[in-house]
Scaffold this active site. Structure first.
Site, PDB file in Angstrom:
ATOM      1  N   CYS A 155     -24.034 -15.896 -10.685  1.00  0.00           N
ATOM      2  CA  CYS A 155     -23.693 -16.683 -11.881  1.00  0.00           C
ATOM      3  C   CYS A 155     -22.215 -16.587 -12.262  1.00  0.00           C
ATOM      4  CB  CYS A 155     -24.575 -16.244 -13.055  1.00  0.00           C
ATOM      5  SG  CYS A 155     -24.265 -14.543 -13.598  1.00  0.00           S
TER       6      CYS A 155
ATOM      7  N   THR B 279       0.702   5.583  -1.665  1.00  0.00           N
ATOM      8  CA  THR B 279       0.378   6.739  -0.807  1.00  0.00           C
ATOM      9  C   THR B 279       0.734   8.053  -1.511  1.00  0.00           C
ATOM     10  OG1 THR B 279       2.491   6.485   0.341  1.00  0.00           O
ATOM     11  CG2 THR B 279       0.555   5.563   1.436  1.00  0.00           C
TER      12      THR B 279
ATOM     13  N   CYS C 105     -28.732 -12.188 -13.678  1.00  0.00           N
ATOM     14  CA  CYS C 105     -29.430 -12.953 -12.630  1.00  0.00           C
ATOM     15  C   CYS C 105     -29.833 -12.087 -11.435  1.00  0.00           C
ATOM     16  CB  CYS C 105     -28.554 -14.116 -12.163  1.00  0.00           C
ATOM     17  SG  CYS C 105     -27.097 -13.586 -11.249  1.00  0.00           S
TER      18      CYS C 105
ATOM     19  N   ASN D 291      11.157   1.065   2.858  1.00  0.00           N
ATOM     20  CA  ASN D 291       9.924   1.288   3.612  1.00  0.00           C
ATOM     21  C   ASN D 291      10.137   2.393   4.631  1.00  0.00           C
ATOM     22  OD1 ASN D 291       7.200   0.026   3.679  1.00  0.00           O
ATOM     23  ND2 ASN D 291       7.635  -0.039   5.862  1.00  0.00           N
TER      24      ASN D 291
ATOM     25  N   ALA E  13       0.807  -1.218   0.000  1.00  0.00           N
ATOM     26  CA  ALA E  13       0.000   0.000   0.000  1.00  0.00           C
ATOM     27  C   ALA E  13       0.846   1.277   0.000  1.00  0.00           C
ATOM     28  CB  ALA E  13      -0.944  -0.017   1.199  1.00  0.00           C
TER      29      ALA E  13
ATOM     30  N   HIS F 135      -3.846  -9.671  -4.201  1.00  0.00           N
ATOM     31  CA  HIS F 135      -5.144  -9.439  -3.551  1.00  0.00           C
ATOM     32  C   HIS F 135      -6.215  -8.960  -4.526  1.00  0.00           C
ATOM     33  CE1 HIS F 135      -2.651  -8.934   0.383  1.00  0.00           C
ATOM     34  NE2 HIS F 135      -2.848 -10.186   0.057  1.00  0.00           N
TER      35      HIS F 135
HETATM   36  P1  NAD Z   1       0.492  -1.468   5.222  1.00  0.00           P
HETATM   37  O1  NAD Z   1      -0.430  -0.315   5.340  1.00  0.00           O
HETATM   38  O2  NAD Z   1       0.427  -2.516   6.251  1.00  0.00           O
HETATM   39  O3  NAD Z   1       1.985  -0.936   5.202  1.00  0.00           O
HETATM   40  C1  NAD Z   1       2.392   0.112   4.360  1.00  0.00           C
HETATM   41  C2  NAD Z   1       3.833   0.443   4.713  1.00  0.00           C
HETATM   42  O4  NAD Z   1       4.296   1.380   3.766  1.00  0.00           O
HETATM   43  C3  NAD Z   1       3.967   1.071   6.093  1.00  0.00           C
HETATM   44  O5  NAD Z   1       4.968   0.377   6.809  1.00  0.00           O
HETATM   45  C4  NAD Z   1       4.390   2.519   5.806  1.00  0.00           C
HETATM   46  O6  NAD Z   1       5.308   2.999   6.765  1.00  0.00           O
HETATM   47  C5  NAD Z   1       5.027   2.397   4.447  1.00  0.00           C
HETATM   48  N1  NAD Z   1       4.896   3.571   3.572  1.00  0.00           N
HETATM   49  C6  NAD Z   1       3.817   4.355   3.400  1.00  0.00           C
HETATM   50  N2  NAD Z   1       4.042   5.248   2.427  1.00  0.00           N
HETATM   51  C7  NAD Z   1       5.316   5.038   1.996  1.00  0.00           C
HETATM   52  C8  NAD Z   1       6.125   5.638   0.989  1.00  0.00           C
HETATM   53  N3  NAD Z   1       5.683   6.637   0.238  1.00  0.00           N
HETATM   54  N4  NAD Z   1       7.387   5.160   0.818  1.00  0.00           N
HETATM   55  C9  NAD Z   1       7.854   4.142   1.580  1.00  0.00           C
HETATM   56  N5  NAD Z   1       7.114   3.533   2.536  1.00  0.00           N
HETATM   57  C10 NAD Z   1       5.856   3.968   2.722  1.00  0.00           C
HETATM   58  O7  NAD Z   1       0.306  -2.053   3.744  1.00  0.00           O
HETATM   59  P2  NAD Z   1       0.565  -3.536   3.178  1.00  0.00           P
HETATM   60  O8  NAD Z   1       1.767  -4.118   3.793  1.00  0.00           O
HETATM   61  O9  NAD Z   1       0.468  -3.431   1.713  1.00  0.00           O
HETATM   62  O10 NAD Z   1      -0.659  -4.381   3.727  1.00  0.00           O
HETATM   63  C11 NAD Z   1      -1.957  -3.838   3.712  1.00  0.00           C
HETATM   64  C12 NAD Z   1      -2.984  -4.583   2.892  1.00  0.00           C
HETATM   65  O11 NAD Z   1      -3.977  -3.617   2.574  1.00  0.00           O
HETATM   66  C13 NAD Z   1      -2.497  -5.108   1.583  1.00  0.00           C
HETATM   67  O12 NAD Z   1      -2.884  -6.393   1.547  1.00  0.00           O
HETATM   68  C14 NAD Z   1      -3.239  -4.316   0.505  1.00  0.00           C
HETATM   69  O13 NAD Z   1      -3.988  -5.202  -0.300  1.00  0.00           O
HETATM   70  C15 NAD Z   1      -4.286  -3.518   1.207  1.00  0.00           C
HETATM   71  N6  NAD Z   1      -4.312  -2.084   0.814  1.00  0.00           N
HETATM   72  C16 NAD Z   1      -4.212  -1.751  -0.490  1.00  0.00           C
HETATM   73  C17 NAD Z   1      -4.217  -0.419  -0.868  1.00  0.00           C
HETATM   74  C18 NAD Z   1      -4.108  -0.068  -2.333  1.00  0.00           C
HETATM   75  O14 NAD Z   1      -4.498  -0.858  -3.178  1.00  0.00           O
HETATM   76  N7  NAD Z   1      -3.560   1.105  -2.665  1.00  0.00           N
HETATM   77  C19 NAD Z   1      -4.323   0.585   0.088  1.00  0.00           C
HETATM   78  C20 NAD Z   1      -4.447   0.188   1.432  1.00  0.00           C
HETATM   79  C21 NAD Z   1      -4.428  -1.155   1.776  1.00  0.00           C
END
Ligand code: NAD
Length: 245
Positions: A132, A28, A155, A216, A24, A121
């Site tokens: 269906c 961001t 359906c 990260n 995720a 995911h």
């Molecule tokens: P998480 O939220 O658990 O962890 C995200 C990590 O990224 C954090 O440790 C944070 O410190 C770090 N982070 C945030 N912005 C950053 C950046 N710009 N540069 C570097 N690091 C950064 O996310 P996860 O581990 O992916 O697990 C969460 C679950 O939620 C996943 O399974 C995902 O499917 C889902 N999710 C998806 C989305 C999306 O599709 N964009 C958004 C939120 C959650």
């Protein structure tokens, strides 16, 4: 350029089977919150916790909650691939990146032009009928963008997103493809993931090379295994690298 970024650029230049494994945090900087980061969904004051909205038991009884959340998420303005998504697509075109493995459901890697993607995911833009099984695209149900529950024209059953809800199993084909790509990689870049969601996090174990990069913002359980740890924002790092590599 910072010495860690230089090391990263050098390894990218020397590798031709790079795999990028992201979460995720990769999105961001595109305007989509993560879960566990400082501004993540888990820290938001919500009537229904996000992990409940995204669980299969809850979806089956309250599909409206998911579709309202989806409508809210899609009302965000300016969401688009960032420099990380774009640079990865460029590396694939150059032939040095063999796959993107993502936990994200937002489809931003496709929008940036990546083609070999393992979406562990799923993808919230692909839909299927709970009755269906007929498949759709989000473009087929414009009403879903307003929070209305889409229904199958064949359906009349509720239509769901093709994502892996909490409480569901990951698709075995996608998981096997991701394992194969990581096991075959000569460099693994893991970015924007807290590495606490299993089985996805365990994929790192399939890499046994010596170019494991962990990018990260906050510490992860795998930092001690990495050959290089970078704490800077992934989009910012890749924007700089795109100019240098
Ligand atoms: P998480 O939220 O658990 O962890 C995200 C990590 O990224 C954090 O440790 C944070 O410190 C770090 N982070 C945030 N912005 C950053 C950046 N710009 N540069 C570097 N690091 C950064 O996310 P996860 O581990 O992916 O697990 C969460 C679950 O939620 C996943 O399974 C995902 O499917 C889902 N999710 C998806 C989305 C999306 O599709 N964009 C958004 C939120 C959650």
């Amino acid at each position: 350029m910072d010495s860690q970024w230089r090391q990263l650029a050098q390894w990218i230049g020397q590798s031709n089977r790079i795999v990028f494994f992201g979460g995720a945090g990769v999105s961001t900087e595109s305007g989509i919150p993560d879960f566990r980061g400082a501004k993540g969904f888990f820290h938001q004051d919500r009537e229904i916790p996000i992990e409940r909205v995204l669980s299969i038991d809850f979806f089956e009884t309250h599909p409206q909650a998911y579709w309202e959340w989806f409508a809210q998420e899609n009302a965000r303005e300016g969401v688009a691939p960032n420099a990380a998504h774009r640079f990865l697509a460029e590396l694939e075109k150059r032939g040095s990146l063999s796959a993107v493995v993502t936990q994200n459901i937002d489809g931003l890697h496709q929008s940036a032009g990546s083609e070999r993607i393992f979406e562990l995911h799923g993808n919230w833009s692909r839909l299927l009928c709970t009755g269906c099984g007929r498949r759709f695209s989000i473009a087929d149900f414009e009403e879903a963008r307003t929070g209305a529950v889409p229904r199958c024209p064949s359906c009349a059953c509720v239509v769901r997103p093709d994502i892996v809800f909490y409480g569901e199993m990951l698709g075995s084909g996608v998981l096997e493809g991701a394992v194969r790509a990581i096991a075959d990689a000569d460099m693994l870049i893991v970015a924007g993931t807290s590495l606490v969601v299993y089985p996805a996090a365990g994929l790192v174990d399939y890499y046994d090379g010596d170019r494991l990069v962990l990018m990260n913002a906050t510490p992860t359980p795998y930092d001690s295994r990495a050959n290089l740890v970078i704490r800077d924002p992934v989009g910012k790092v890749f924007a700089e690298l795109a100019r240098a590599v």
